[in-house]
Design a protein around this motif. Structure first.
Motif, PDB file in Angstrom:
ATOM      1  N   ASP A 248      10.896  -7.283  -0.549  1.00  0.00           N
ATOM      2  CA  ASP A 248       9.373  -7.254  -0.219  1.00  0.00           C
ATOM      3  C   ASP A 248       8.473  -7.761  -0.862  1.00  0.00           C
ATOM      4  N   ASP A 249       8.746  -9.091  -1.004  1.00  0.00           N
ATOM      5  CA  ASP A 249       8.193 -10.177  -1.709  1.00  0.00           C
ATOM      6  C   ASP A 249       6.707 -10.206  -1.248  1.00  0.00           C
ATOM      7  N   PHE A 250       6.238  -9.901  -0.161  1.00  0.00           N
ATOM      8  CA  PHE A 250       4.989  -9.898   0.330  1.00  0.00           C
ATOM      9  C   PHE A 250       3.971  -9.273  -0.533  1.00  0.00           C
ATOM     10  N   TYR A 251       4.168  -8.249  -1.661  1.00  0.00           N
ATOM     11  CA  TYR A 251       3.495  -7.658  -2.336  1.00  0.00           C
ATOM     12  C   TYR A 251       3.011  -8.590  -3.167  1.00  0.00           C
ATOM     13  N   LEU A 252       3.536  -9.745  -3.657  1.00  0.00           N
ATOM     14  CA  LEU A 252       3.145 -10.702  -4.511  1.00  0.00           C
ATOM     15  C   LEU A 252       1.810 -11.544  -3.997  1.00  0.00           C
ATOM     16  N   ASP A 253       1.717 -11.516  -2.770  1.00  0.00           N
ATOM     17  CA  ASP A 253       0.744 -12.079  -2.140  1.00  0.00           C
ATOM     18  C   ASP A 253      -0.696 -11.342  -2.467  1.00  0.00           C
ATOM     19  N   HIS A 254      -0.299  -9.766  -2.307  1.00  0.00           N
ATOM     20  CA  HIS A 254      -1.810  -8.988  -2.593  1.00  0.00           C
ATOM     21  C   HIS A 254      -2.246  -9.203  -4.015  1.00  0.00           C
ATOM     22  N   LEU A 255      -1.248  -9.527  -5.009  1.00  0.00           N
ATOM     23  CA  LEU A 255      -1.886  -9.828  -6.290  1.00  0.00           C
ATOM     24  C   LEU A 255      -2.564 -11.105  -6.452  1.00  0.00           C
ATOM     25  N   GLY A 256      -2.392 -12.169  -5.508  1.00  0.00           N
ATOM     26  CA  GLY A 256      -3.057 -13.397  -5.760  1.00  0.00           C
ATOM     27  C   GLY A 256      -2.441 -14.109  -6.867  1.00  0.00           C
TER      28      GLY A 256
END
Length: 275
Positions: A248-256
């Motif tokens: 679920d590495d897409f969560y890193l995108d939410h962190l900018g």
């Protein structure tokens, strides 16, 4: 002064004799080779003094490992990383559930189960073939605090109440899990009552730390690259394992996070997950 003449101060306030073997063992568990281990031990030994805290020794060894290779530092900080799952116990429950899930169990977290007398909220329910586990997790943010005999006594009574009601499909095992340690009375009672006790250092050969190292199921909090805020964000999204972040590495995108930093974080968690 010889190493065996140095006394160190534990978090509990207890003074104990410094153990070079324990330090060497914890460094080995990080994956560091003997050359690096010996060089760290030489530095730490030179900086020892009467009454030095175990925290100071840990911080020095951690810094030296991180300077050499962050993956070693991440594994070395495992015990501290478990405490970082707090301050509430819920991420710890999810972490224990994830350990069982990756061991082939079908897992449910925080479900109600009827007993003969009352209804109980069970932290972790896990099933695999004929194994049917109900587990109570006791998380302590204070590493000096141990689970005393009252904990398995209480959980044993809950387990028996559930067994009295669930006659058609009864649980086969009652577990007590903690991130710290059990007192001797707690261990003796748990063994006598037929409970399975799992802690940082119990049972020998299959303790929490040994299971994590063996399976490569490290909590996300071991990362030396993620900030505390970023870890808390991931925990709030039920990402408790490094292995889960890979999927679920897409969560890193939410962190900018920048592309380069994202690449380094994913490289770190991949290495920790034995991929």
């Amino acid at each position: 002064m010889e190493d065996n003449e140095i006394y160190v101060l534990k978090a509990s306030g207890e003074r104990v004799q410094f153990s070079l073997d324990k330090l060497r063992s914890s460094l080995r568990r990080s994956g560091a080779d003997e050359k690096l281990i010996n060089s760290i031990i030489d530095v730490v030994r030179d900086e020892l003094y009467q009454g030095i805290s175990t925290k100071e020794i840990y911080n020095r060894a951690f810094a030296l490992l991180k300077r050499k290779k962050s993956i070693f530092a991440s594994k070395y900080k495992l015990k501290k990383a478990i405490y970082e799952l707090g301050p509430t116990g819920f991420p710890f429950e999810r972490f224990i559930g994830a350990l069982l899930q990756y061991s082939g169990y079908e897992v449910k977290i925080g479900k109600l189960m009827k007993g003969a007398c009352v209804t109980h909220e069970v932290d972790v329910i896990a099933r695999k073939n004929s194994d049917y586990i109900i587990a109570e997790c006791k998380f302590h943010s204070d590493e000096a605090r141990k689970c005393d005999v009252k904990i398995p006594l209480y959980i044993d009574s809950r387990f028996r109440d559930i067994l009295s009601y669930q006659k058609i499909d009864p649980p086969t095992e009652g577990w007590v899990v903690t991130n710290t340690s059990f007192t001797r009375d707690a261990t003796e009672y748990g063994t006598c009552a037929g409970l399975y006790l799992l802690s940082w250092d119990h049972p020998k050969g299959d303790s929490l730390k040994e299971r994590i190292d063996r399976l490569g199921l490290y909590p996300i909090t071991v990362s030396t690259l993620l900030t505390q805020r970023e870890k808390q964000f991931l925990l709030s999204r039920d990402i408790v394992l490094c292995r889960q972040l890979i999927k679920d590495d897409f969560y890193l995108d939410h962190l900018g996070i920048t592309d380069k930093r994202r690449e380094n974080i994913l490289k770190e968690v991949n290495m920790l997950s034995n991929y």
